[in-house]
Enzyme design. Structure first.
Site, mmCIF file in Angstrom:
data_model
loop_
_atom_site.group_PDB
_atom_site.id
_atom_site.type_symbol
_atom_site.label_atom_id
_atom_site.label_comp_id
_atom_site.label_asym_id
_atom_site.label_seq_id
_atom_site.Cartn_x
_atom_site.Cartn_y
_atom_site.Cartn_z
ATOM 1 N N ILE A 266 0.850 -1.186 0.000
ATOM 2 C CA ILE A 266 0.000 0.000 0.000
ATOM 3 C C ILE A 266 0.888 1.239 0.000
ATOM 4 O O ILE A 266 1.890 1.287 0.734
ATOM 5 C CB ILE A 266 -0.883 0.004 1.273
ATOM 6 C CG1 ILE A 266 -1.755 -1.254 1.302
ATOM 7 C CG2 ILE A 266 -1.712 1.286 1.375
ATOM 8 C CD1 ILE A 266 -2.299 -1.606 2.666
ATOM 9 N N CYS A 267 0.530 2.237 -0.816
ATOM 10 C CA CYS A 267 1.233 3.528 -0.771
ATOM 11 C C CYS A 267 0.191 4.631 -0.967
ATOM 12 O O CYS A 267 -0.996 4.414 -0.739
ATOM 13 C CB CYS A 267 2.349 3.596 -1.814
ATOM 14 S SG CYS A 267 1.788 3.706 -3.528
ATOM 15 N N ARG A 268 0.610 5.798 -1.380
ATOM 16 C CA ARG A 268 -0.309 6.921 -1.528
ATOM 17 C C ARG A 268 -1.237 6.730 -2.720
ATOM 18 O O ARG A 268 -2.449 6.896 -2.620
ATOM 19 C CB ARG A 268 0.472 8.235 -1.676
ATOM 20 C CG ARG A 268 -0.407 9.475 -1.712
ATOM 21 C CD ARG A 268 0.415 10.740 -1.882
ATOM 22 N NE ARG A 268 0.860 10.912 -3.253
ATOM 23 C CZ ARG A 268 0.138 11.486 -4.206
ATOM 24 N NH1 ARG A 268 -1.055 11.953 -3.954
ATOM 25 N NH2 ARG A 268 0.618 11.602 -5.434
ATOM 26 N N MET B 33 -3.780 5.013 -0.845
ATOM 27 C CA MET B 33 -4.508 5.720 0.213
ATOM 28 C C MET B 33 -5.384 6.846 -0.340
ATOM 29 O O MET B 33 -6.346 7.246 0.303
ATOM 30 C CB MET B 33 -3.540 6.258 1.267
ATOM 31 C CG MET B 33 -2.886 5.182 2.114
ATOM 32 S SD MET B 33 -4.058 4.141 3.025
ATOM 33 C CE MET B 33 -4.699 5.309 4.227
#
Length: 125
Positions: free
Chosen positions: A70-72, A99
């Site tokens: 998971i990242c931005r 996110m």
């Protein structure tokens, strides 16, 4: 509905929510953003392992686990997924949209950062 991009399985928000609920022992969720991004808002229970640290943690990843990154926005986590796949870790999944697309529960603050390989190995159990 999952799909593939550049040989990497992609999932979107609803599928990630389902995976987090079922949280089978064969899946490990990892946030690969920077500490300040993670502390501003992250998915509760998902630890932080910043992308630039991944090469130093290679020996801590297990081939029998599935890793959901998971990242931005989904770009860094895609790069991490490709890097691990190139290094023999086949079961990698990217949260496409990151996110920015997450509409579920969020937490703030430094919940948990994986700081060394042994800690990653413990997290994998």
């Amino acid at each position: 509905m999952s799909y593939e991009k550049d040989g990497i399985k992609q999932i979107e928000v609803e599928e990630l929510k389902e995976l987090l609920k079922s949280n089978g022992e064969d899946k490990v969720f990892i946030d690969v953003r920077e500490p300040e991004e993670y502390e501003a808002a992250h998915i509760p229970g998902v630890p932080l392992l910043p992308m630039n640290n991944i090469p130093f943690f290679l020996e801590g990843f297990k081939k029998d686990k599935e890793y959901v990154f998971i990242c931005r926005s989904g770009n860094r986590s895609q790069n991490v997924s490709r890097y691990l796949k190139e290094n023999g870790i086949e079961k990698v999944v990217n949260f496409d949209g990151g996110m920015l697309s997450w509409d579920g529960e969020k937490a703030a603050g430094p919940e948990h950062q994986i700081k060394d390989v042994n800690e990653l190995k413990e997290w994998n159990k």
